[in-house]
Design a protein around this motif. Structure first.
Motif, short mmCIF file in Angstrom:
data_model
loop_
_atom_site.label_atom_id
_atom_site.label_comp_id
_atom_site.label_asym_id
_atom_site.label_seq_id
_atom_site.Cartn_x
_atom_site.Cartn_y
_atom_site.Cartn_z
N ASN A 98 0.82 -1.33 -0.14
CA ASN A 98 0.00 0.07 -0.05
C ASN A 98 0.63 1.22 -0.04
OD1 ASN A 98 -2.51 -1.14 -0.11
ND2 ASN A 98 -2.78 -1.55 2.12
N LYS A 325 -11.98 11.43 -6.37
CA LYS A 325 -11.65 9.84 -6.99
C LYS A 325 -9.87 9.98 -6.99
CE LYS A 325 -11.87 7.42 -11.16
NZ LYS A 325 -12.57 7.33 -12.65
N ASN A 330 -2.59 7.72 -3.91
CA ASN A 330 -3.52 6.68 -4.00
C ASN A 330 -3.04 5.84 -5.16
OD1 ASN A 330 -3.36 8.24 -6.67
ND2 ASN A 330 -5.63 8.14 -6.95
N ALA A 333 -3.10 2.17 -4.03
CA ALA A 333 -4.28 2.26 -3.23
C ALA A 333 -4.29 3.28 -2.29
CB ALA A 333 -5.01 1.05 -2.89
N ARG A 334 -5.49 4.14 -1.83
CA ARG A 334 -5.31 4.92 -0.61
C ARG A 334 -5.19 4.11 0.66
NH1 ARG A 334 -10.02 8.47 -2.89
NH2 ARG A 334 -8.98 10.40 -3.65
N ASP A 335 -4.49 4.54 1.70
CA ASP A 335 -4.88 3.80 2.92
C ASP A 335 -5.87 4.47 3.87
OD1 ASP A 335 -4.11 6.40 3.99
OD2 ASP A 335 -2.23 5.64 4.92
N ASP A 336 -5.97 3.89 4.82
CA ASP A 336 -7.37 4.04 5.49
C ASP A 336 -7.46 5.44 6.27
OD1 ASP A 336 -7.88 1.30 5.55
OD2 ASP A 336 -7.26 0.74 7.56
N ASP A 338 -6.61 8.04 4.50
CA ASP A 338 -6.89 8.92 3.44
C ASP A 338 -8.55 8.46 2.95
OD1 ASP A 338 -4.75 10.53 3.48
OD2 ASP A 338 -3.76 9.50 1.61
N LYS A 339 -8.84 7.16 2.93
CA LYS A 339 -10.11 6.98 2.68
C LYS A 339 -11.14 7.67 3.87
CE LYS A 339 -9.29 2.13 0.93
NZ LYS A 339 -9.12 0.91 1.37
N ALA A 343 -14.15 10.27 2.85
CA ALA A 343 -15.48 9.63 3.33
C ALA A 343 -16.17 10.90 3.85
CB ALA A 343 -15.45 8.71 4.38
N ALA A 363 -10.02 8.51 11.61
CA ALA A 363 -9.05 7.75 10.44
C ALA A 363 -7.60 7.56 10.69
CB ALA A 363 -9.34 8.91 9.25
#
Length: 423
Positions: A98, A325, A330, A333-336, A338-339, A343, A363
């Motif tokens: 990641n 997006k 990213n 993939a984004r990590d938790d 950034d997710k 959100a 987060a």
């Protein structure tokens, strides 16, 4: 107005490289678009997550003229600040798993001339020195930061303030500056800063605070606190800014208007900025009025300043969709963390917080393990065997990585560019 534009344009003529100069990478835009990175140097492999020593990230950026690739993914915990040397390309897109997070006492890019920084997370945290920035630049020239995730600064989270020439920050998250200061950052230079398609989130103030020559286009600003979102100078110094098609969205902490502290010394060209202030959980913003009162009292200009802007300027609603997006580190993939921030924006006013400790964040998860899954690279030149063989290079000749290709980039840059989208 004519004199103002003449002065800004005359200054630009001496600062901006030729448009025909090679871009730092396809999709590089703005004042820092021609950063050279380590194109004339050598390749350095980060092989561990140690704070220092051979194979560490700190060692990688300690000497000039390097393209830094990662054979590991995970979190690098640092106890003291890392100062980046000149002509460094930090290629975070090469990290397996990641990706890479640098967590701890912060980064200095002062005098890191011609830096290229892509797809990496810099998060300072409460353990960092009080009064220090997460990322700071006090002087230097021609740098570009692309798809960076910056968070948890003790003073500013990402700050430019001084004799700094030609810097671009694009597709980047600048968020959750820690209380009690909780600042996104200063963007203060008389010599050109471009801010394109970034997300400022959960900072009490300075989202950003702008002085000097600034191009602020297609950004998203969410859940600022009582200190304000975009702060227009608030000084006697002269400023010249484009403020174009950005989207401001109030969150639970927002108690003041999007624009504050403008004055007659801050000369801004404004166009189609959106503001959603009602915190009702639905995206229903509308264009701000074009009067100075809607922009904190700054001096509104009728013509755009002739800065090297984005190749394509999106509408504010389209910019919001793009940022949600694509912003931040990213790839893959984004990590938790950034997710969680994305959100919050998607709650459109219902979620968001100002924090004093990263462990209190909703987060808060940090990737911690080391992942060693780098593809086979027999000659250690930073380009996997399979890619070299598919593109006519010799996987047993390390020298070909730094040879100039027909595109003008060295071969390893062609490989790095192939890993991620060009915009």
């Amino acid at each position: 107005m004519g004199i103002l534009k003449f002065l800004a344009t005359a200054c630009l003529a001496t600062l901006i490289p030729s448009a025909s100069a090679l871009l730092a990478f396809p999709g590089a835009e703005g004042f820092g678009r021609n950063a050279v990175g380590g194109r004339t140097g050598s390749v350095y492999h980060v092989t561990n997550l140690d704070d220092s020593g051979a194979g560490s990230f700190r060692d990688a950026v300690s000497k000039s003229n390097r393209i830094v690739v990662f054979d590991v993914g995970g979190t690098i915990k640092i106890s003291s600040r890392i100062a980046v040397s000149k002509n460094i390309y930090i290629a975070g897109q090469t990290a397996p798993g990641n990706g890479i997070t640098v967590y701890g006492n912060g980064m200095s890019f002062s005098n890191a001339n011609d830096a290229i920084v892509r797809y990496i997370r810099f998060r300072m945290g409460k353990g960092g020195d009080k009064g220090k920035d997460g990322i700071t630049i006090a002087e230097g020239s021609t740098m570009i930061f692309d798809h960076v995730s910056a968070a948890w600064g003790r003073d500013e989270t990402f700050s430019i303030n001084g004799a700094v020439h030609n810097v671009t920050i694009q597709n980047t998250i600048i968020g959750q500056g820690l209380e009690t200061h909780s600042c996104g950052g200063l963007m203060q230079s008389d010599y050109g800063i471009s801010l394109f398609r970034n997300l400022y989130i959960d900072n009490k103030t300075r989202n950003p605070k702008v002085k000097g020559m600034n191009d602020f286009q297609n950004n998203v600003i969410y859940n600022w606190g009582g200190g304000g979102a975009y702060i227009a100078g608030d000084s006697d110094g002269q400023s010249y800014a484009n403020i174009v098609k950005n989207y401001f969205i109030s969150g639970p902490s927002s108690s003041v208007s999007a624009f504050t502290r403008g004055n007659a010394n801050f000369h801004g060209y404004i166009s189609e900025n959106y503001y959603d202030s009602n915190k009702d959980g639905t995206l229903n913003g509308s264009p701000l009025c074009t009067e100075a009162s809607c922009y904190g009292g700054l001096d509104i200009q009728k013509s755009r300043f002739d800065y090297p802007g984005p190749g394509k300027v999106l509408s504010a609603p389209d910019a919001l969709a793009y940022v949600l997006k694509n912003v931040g580190a990213n790839f893959p993939a984004r990590d938790d963390v950034d997710k969680g921030l994305v959100a919050e924006v998607q709650s459109y006013g219902k979620k968001g917080e100002l924090i004093s400790d990263e462990n209190a964040s909703s987060a808060k998860s940090l990737e911690s393990g080391m992942t060693v899954t780098a593809a086979t690279d027999s000659d250690g030149d930073g380009i996997p065997n399979a890619w070299e063989e598919a593109h006519g290079l010799n996987s047993h000749d390390a020298s070909d990585a730094m040879k100039i290709s027909s595109s003008g980039y060295v071969n390893i840059e062609v490989y790095l560019n192939s890993l991620v989208p060009s915009s």
